[in-house]
Design a protein around this motif. Structure first.
Motif, PDB file in Angstrom:
ATOM      1  N   GLY A   1      53.044 -45.280 -24.630  1.00  0.00           N
ATOM      2  CA  GLY A   1      51.645 -45.543 -24.329  1.00  0.00           C
ATOM      3  C   GLY A   1      51.446 -45.749 -22.839  1.00  0.00           C
ATOM      4  O   GLY A   1      52.006 -45.019 -22.011  1.00  0.00           O
ATOM      5  N   ILE A   2      50.670 -46.761 -22.465  1.00  0.00           N
ATOM      6  CA  ILE A   2      50.416 -47.028 -21.044  1.00  0.00           C
ATOM      7  C   ILE A   2      51.477 -47.941 -20.435  1.00  0.00           C
ATOM      8  O   ILE A   2      51.338 -48.381 -19.308  1.00  0.00           O
ATOM      9  CB  ILE A   2      49.006 -47.590 -20.813  1.00  0.00           C
ATOM     10  CG1 ILE A   2      48.828 -48.957 -21.490  1.00  0.00           C
ATOM     11  CG2 ILE A   2      47.946 -46.598 -21.292  1.00  0.00           C
ATOM     12  CD1 ILE A   2      47.543 -49.675 -21.087  1.00  0.00           C
ATOM     13  N   GLY A   3      52.543 -48.260 -21.226  1.00  0.00           N
ATOM     14  CA  GLY A   3      53.697 -48.928 -20.629  1.00  0.00           C
ATOM     15  C   GLY A   3      53.919 -50.376 -21.007  1.00  0.00           C
ATOM     16  O   GLY A   3      54.765 -51.031 -20.398  1.00  0.00           O
ATOM     17  N   THR A   4      53.227 -50.883 -22.017  1.00  0.00           N
ATOM     18  CA  THR A   4      53.313 -52.312 -22.320  1.00  0.00           C
ATOM     19  C   THR A   4      54.759 -52.752 -22.536  1.00  0.00           C
ATOM     20  O   THR A   4      55.236 -53.691 -21.880  1.00  0.00           O
ATOM     21  CB  THR A   4      52.464 -52.656 -23.558  1.00  0.00           C
ATOM     22  OG1 THR A   4      51.132 -52.192 -23.354  1.00  0.00           O
ATOM     23  CG2 THR A   4      52.452 -54.158 -23.807  1.00  0.00           C
ATOM     24  N   GLN A   5      55.471 -52.110 -23.457  1.00  0.00           N
ATOM     25  CA  GLN A   5      56.855 -52.505 -23.733  1.00  0.00           C
ATOM     26  C   GLN A   5      57.803 -51.982 -22.648  1.00  0.00           C
ATOM     27  O   GLN A   5      58.734 -52.687 -22.231  1.00  0.00           O
ATOM     28  CB  GLN A   5      57.301 -52.004 -25.105  1.00  0.00           C
ATOM     29  CG  GLN A   5      56.535 -52.597 -26.269  1.00  0.00           C
ATOM     30  CD  GLN A   5      55.216 -51.883 -26.551  1.00  0.00           C
ATOM     31  OE1 GLN A   5      55.091 -50.681 -26.310  1.00  0.00           O
ATOM     32  NE2 GLN A   5      54.245 -52.610 -27.090  1.00  0.00           N
ATOM     33  N   ALA A   6      57.579 -50.757 -22.188  1.00  0.00           N
ATOM     34  CA  ALA A   6      58.481 -50.154 -21.197  1.00  0.00           C
ATOM     35  C   ALA A   6      58.493 -50.965 -19.900  1.00  0.00           C
ATOM     36  O   ALA A   6      59.555 -51.233 -19.322  1.00  0.00           O
ATOM     37  CB  ALA A   6      58.065 -48.711 -20.922  1.00  0.00           C
ATOM     38  N   ILE A   7      57.320 -51.360 -19.430  1.00  0.00           N
ATOM     39  CA  ILE A   7      57.249 -52.161 -18.199  1.00  0.00           C
ATOM     40  C   ILE A   7      57.874 -53.530 -18.442  1.00  0.00           C
ATOM     41  O   ILE A   7      58.606 -54.056 -17.593  1.00  0.00           O
ATOM     42  CB  ILE A   7      55.793 -52.274 -17.723  1.00  0.00           C
ATOM     43  CG1 ILE A   7      55.277 -50.906 -17.259  1.00  0.00           C
ATOM     44  CG2 ILE A   7      55.657 -53.302 -16.604  1.00  0.00           C
ATOM     45  CD1 ILE A   7      53.783 -50.862 -16.989  1.00  0.00           C
ATOM     46  N   GLY A   8      57.596 -54.119 -19.610  1.00  0.00           N
ATOM     47  CA  GLY A   8      58.190 -55.411 -19.920  1.00  0.00           C
ATOM     48  C   GLY A   8      59.703 -55.368 -19.888  1.00  0.00           C
ATOM     49  O   GLY A   8      60.355 -56.309 -19.401  1.00  0.00           O
ATOM     50  N   LEU A   9      60.301 -54.286 -20.389  1.00  0.00           N
ATOM     51  CA  LEU A   9      61.762 -54.162 -20.369  1.00  0.00           C
ATOM     52  C   LEU A   9      62.277 -53.834 -18.971  1.00  0.00           C
ATOM     53  O   LEU A   9      63.338 -54.304 -18.574  1.00  0.00           O
ATOM     54  CB  LEU A   9      62.199 -53.097 -21.373  1.00  0.00           C
ATOM     55  CG  LEU A   9      62.060 -53.515 -22.833  1.00  0.00           C
ATOM     56  CD1 LEU A   9      62.279 -52.333 -23.763  1.00  0.00           C
ATOM     57  CD2 LEU A   9      63.029 -54.653 -23.168  1.00  0.00           C
ATOM     58  N   ALA A  10      61.532 -53.049 -18.207  1.00  0.00           N
ATOM     59  CA  ALA A  10      61.933 -52.778 -16.828  1.00  0.00           C
ATOM     60  C   ALA A  10      61.951 -54.051 -15.999  1.00  0.00           C
ATOM     61  O   ALA A  10      62.793 -54.224 -15.108  1.00  0.00           O
ATOM     62  CB  ALA A  10      60.999 -51.734 -16.204  1.00  0.00           C
ATOM     63  N   LEU A  11      61.044 -54.973 -16.289  1.00  0.00           N
ATOM     64  CA  LEU A  11      61.036 -56.260 -15.590  1.00  0.00           C
ATOM     65  C   LEU A  11      62.327 -57.043 -15.832  1.00  0.00           C
ATOM     66  O   LEU A  11      62.711 -57.887 -15.021  1.00  0.00           O
ATOM     67  CB  LEU A  11      59.838 -57.099 -16.042  1.00  0.00           C
ATOM     68  CG  LEU A  11      58.467 -56.673 -15.515  1.00  0.00           C
ATOM     69  CD1 LEU A  11      57.354 -57.403 -16.249  1.00  0.00           C
ATOM     70  CD2 LEU A  11      58.364 -56.933 -14.014  1.00  0.00           C
ATOM     71  N   HIS A  12      63.011 -56.755 -16.933  1.00  0.00           N
ATOM     72  CA  HIS A  12      64.288 -57.403 -17.238  1.00  0.00           C
ATOM     73  C   HIS A  12      65.482 -56.632 -16.676  1.00  0.00           C
ATOM     74  O   HIS A  12      66.625 -56.995 -16.956  1.00  0.00           O
ATOM     75  CB  HIS A  12      64.437 -57.572 -18.747  1.00  0.00           C
ATOM     76  CG  HIS A  12      63.679 -58.739 -19.296  1.00  0.00           C
ATOM     77  ND1 HIS A  12      64.199 -60.012 -19.353  1.00  0.00           N
ATOM     78  CD2 HIS A  12      62.415 -58.828 -19.783  1.00  0.00           C
ATOM     79  CE1 HIS A  12      63.305 -60.832 -19.875  1.00  0.00           C
ATOM     80  NE2 HIS A  12      62.205 -60.147 -20.136  1.00  0.00           N
TER      81      HIS A  12
END
Length: 255
Positions: free
Chosen positions: A52-63
């Motif tokens: 999608g617009i990155g909700t989970q992907a960005i959250g995991l990249a932050l880790h």
């Protein structure tokens, strides 16, 4: 439903998707924290195959995970890349159908398919195709994380709508209201969804309506399909256990 209809639904929603959340940035952090705890390794190679617009992907990249995001919606995937870059994060994205993933075998440690994305596939054949692709791109023993709505409960109650959700601008200004109407098919498993957003427009409300269809996959059915696709130890983990907002099917790719 043709795949182009799903792509159109999310292409049309891409600019406004964050308004589903009362605080999208907080949602990114919260979901990233919950999924990171389930991945259980540092700097994992993660594919979010419905980013999608990155909700989970960005959250995991932050880790610190090495995340790749794909989505059937080109506009959503492009926005995910922009949102990651705005946060000084690395996120490779591409438009791709989860039934035909453009990656080599065994390329990822974890595959994520979150936020009720898999149930856009309306037949067992299509779900099998997607699960087989997720299994193919995972290394042996790699982790699968799929989240759906709590369909065991929903199949019992078959609700006609969802409660309204209100999002307020970061400056505390204008509000946006989102809610859904559900129209169940005669088979009792599939439903058409109308997604309403009420957007402020000069003292009035502008109404945006988008439509799509889902298959309400019960937990045992989806776990069985995952096992057929070569996943082992499929288990459902509930929100009260994981702090993720939806039930999660967790499984490992067979050796």
């Amino acid at each position: 439903m043709p795949e182009t209809s799903v792509a159109h639904f999310y292409d049309d929603l891409a600019d406004d998707y964050h308004l589903i959340y009362s605080d999208w940035d907080a949602g990114i952090r919260r979901q990233g924290d919950a999924l990171d705890a389930l991945i259980g390794q540092e700097r994992a190679a993660v594919l979010d195959c419905s980013c999608g617009i990155g909700t989970q992907a960005i959250g995991l990249a932050l880790h610190g995970h090495r995340v790749t995001g794909t989505d059937i919606s080109p506009r959503a995937a492009a926005r995910a890349a922009r949102e990651a870059a705005r946060r000084s994060l690395s996120l490779r994205t591409a438009a791709a159908d989860m039934r035909r993933l453009p990656f080599a075998d065994g390329q990822f440690d974890t595959v994520v398919c979150a936020d009720n994305s898999l149930p856009h596939l309306l037949t067992a054949q299509d779900v099998n195709a997607a699960l087989a692709e997720m299994r193919r791109v995972l290394r042996p023993g790699g982790r699968l994380l799929i989240s759906t709505r709590p369909y065991d409960d929903l199949l019992r109650d078959r609700p006609a709508s969802t409660p309204p959700q209100v999002s307020r601008a970061a400056d505390g200004g204008e509000r946006t209201v989102s809610f859904q109407l559900w129209h169940w098919h005669d088979d009792g498993e599939h439903y058409d969804l109308e997604h309403f957003q009420l957007l402020p427009a000069g003292g009035e409300w502008r109404v945006q309506v988008r439509r799509t269809t889902y298959w309400a996959l019960g937990h045992d059915r989806l776990a069985g399909l995952a096992a057929e696709a070569g996943f082992v130890d499929p288990q459902w983990r509930m929100p009260q256990e994981t702090s993720f907002f939806q039930p999660l099917l967790v499984a490992r790719a067979g050796e």
